[in-house]
Scaffold this motif. Sequence first.
Motif, PDB file in Angstrom:
ATOM      1  N   MET A   1    -122.368 -35.675  19.816  1.00 35.84           N
ATOM      2  CA  MET A   1    -123.434 -36.184  20.637  1.00 35.84           C
ATOM      3  C   MET A   1    -124.666 -36.816  20.246  1.00 35.84           C
ATOM      4  O   MET A   1    -125.181 -36.344  19.285  1.00 35.84           O
ATOM      5  CB  MET A   1    -124.012 -34.817  21.336  1.00 35.84           C
ATOM      6  CG  MET A   1    -125.069 -34.769  22.516  1.00 35.84           C
ATOM      7  SD  MET A   1    -125.380 -33.210  23.349  1.00 35.84           S
ATOM      8  CE  MET A   1    -124.185 -32.810  24.217  1.00 35.84           C
ATOM      9  N   LYS A   2    -125.251 -37.707  21.009  1.00 38.07           N
ATOM     10  CA  LYS A   2    -126.365 -38.494  20.582  1.00 38.07           C
ATOM     11  C   LYS A   2    -127.653 -37.798  21.471  1.00 38.07           C
ATOM     12  O   LYS A   2    -127.726 -37.578  22.619  1.00 38.07           O
ATOM     13  CB  LYS A   2    -126.483 -39.857  20.970  1.00 38.07           C
ATOM     14  CG  LYS A   2    -127.526 -40.829  20.626  1.00 38.07           C
ATOM     15  CD  LYS A   2    -127.335 -41.929  21.123  1.00 38.07           C
ATOM     16  CE  LYS A   2    -128.501 -43.206  20.734  1.00 38.07           C
ATOM     17  NZ  LYS A   2    -128.286 -44.598  21.167  1.00 38.07           N
ATOM     18  N   HIS A  80    -127.138 -28.405  14.419  1.00 37.96           N
ATOM     19  CA  HIS A  80    -126.612 -29.699  15.190  1.00 37.96           C
ATOM     20  C   HIS A  80    -126.097 -30.712  13.950  1.00 37.96           C
ATOM     21  O   HIS A  80    -126.491 -31.959  14.171  1.00 37.96           O
ATOM     22  CB  HIS A  80    -127.723 -30.381  15.838  1.00 37.96           C
ATOM     23  CG  HIS A  80    -127.872 -29.694  17.055  1.00 37.96           C
ATOM     24  ND1 HIS A  80    -127.470 -29.905  18.438  1.00 37.96           N
ATOM     25  CD2 HIS A  80    -129.028 -28.459  17.166  1.00 37.96           C
ATOM     26  CE1 HIS A  80    -128.011 -28.830  19.140  1.00 37.96           C
ATOM     27  NE2 HIS A  80    -129.078 -28.221  18.533  1.00 37.96           N
ATOM     28  N   ASP A  83    -124.056 -33.515  15.047  1.00 34.11           N
ATOM     29  CA  ASP A  83    -124.696 -34.593  16.476  1.00 34.11           C
ATOM     30  C   ASP A  83    -125.414 -35.511  15.671  1.00 34.11           C
ATOM     31  O   ASP A  83    -125.836 -35.511  14.342  1.00 34.11           O
ATOM     32  CB  ASP A  83    -125.396 -33.685  17.122  1.00 34.11           C
ATOM     33  CG  ASP A  83    -124.671 -32.616  18.192  1.00 34.11           C
ATOM     34  OD1 ASP A  83    -123.568 -33.051  18.602  1.00 34.11           O
ATOM     35  OD2 ASP A  83    -125.310 -31.467  18.237  1.00 34.11           O
TER      36      ASP A  83
END
Length: 377
Positions: A1-2, A80, A83
């Motif tokens: 995920m950005k 994260h 990510d």
Amino acid sequence: MKIHLCLVSAQAAANLLPALDKHHRPDAVVLITTAATQSQADNLAAVLRENGLQVSAIKLENEHDFEHMEETLMGFATEHEDDEILLNLTGGTKFMALAAQSVADEAQWQKFYVDADTDQITLLGRKSRSTSQALSQQLRLRHYLRGYGFDLSGKSEPFNPNHQQQSLMSTLVLQIGSLESPLAQLNWLAQQAEDQRKLDVTMAPSQQDSRSLEALLRQFSDAGMLVVSGATIRFPNQAALRFVKGGWLEQHVFQQVASVSGELHIRDKAANLEVTDSAGVKNEMDVAFMARNRLFVLECKTARMDKPEAPKANDTLFKLAENCRRIGGIATKGMLVSYRKLRDSETKLARALHIEVVAGQDISRLPEKLKSWVRPR
């Protein structure tokens, strides 16, 4: 995920622009906020969610505790690891930015900085040179105002004037010296009709004997804005009453803004805006537009502001300065366009409040005034 990691501050544009840009748009935005910037974070979150982005927040308990901020952000980095995190260093306090940059270097996040004035995003490299790119996103009035907690509850572009109405506006601008006094009388009469919620008003005997007022009434009558019958002035509708009471100047100013829109890269403009804050309080703006990702607000006044019963120029200046600060943040710029020239003391106050003034015969040079006002200095 950005994910875009954004430092929240009083300025919304720098966090909105890259998040809404088609080339840099993330899947989610995480707002780093404090107790002092919680309302700004809420406003940003509302705009971002309206545009289909996931939004969450990290609330720093003490923005003055460097080690605590580092620990909090390092915990986010650990959660994260899989990510793609991009840190927007444009907002926040310097202390917050230093803590975030320290963690970004450790976690090998991409960092960037946004120059909202030039629509440039600079990717800050660790080992390679920094690179700048043009942003394609251009903020519109609705998104910009929403970012500061205001809903655009109404706006309208002025009606298209016919030849006679256009000629009347040109005459009013070019003959300010001779028309100031009769126009002030006509403004006062129109205001009386509006206050009484009527479309007619009766002139006093002294006004009936005024040749300058009679000549001005004839010009407004020829333009279809009113009808004179004896001592009674009748307005055909509310739009005509508004035009006579000063709406003509708003129309003229809006036209001048439109005439330089291409040259100044004005992206969104409107007249007669009504904005509402979260408490339901309404504010009106005569003319407003977006340029260089900041808000420009113009207040138009045709009535004399030196009579006891009239709004005072100082009050108008204070109100305009406060509205600029509240509605669009500290980057918002305000201009007072006044048919009457201001006194020296009023001009000094405007300068102290950072309000641009275009008054009297300078209105005929409004396009040039707009260019020097909007362009970076």
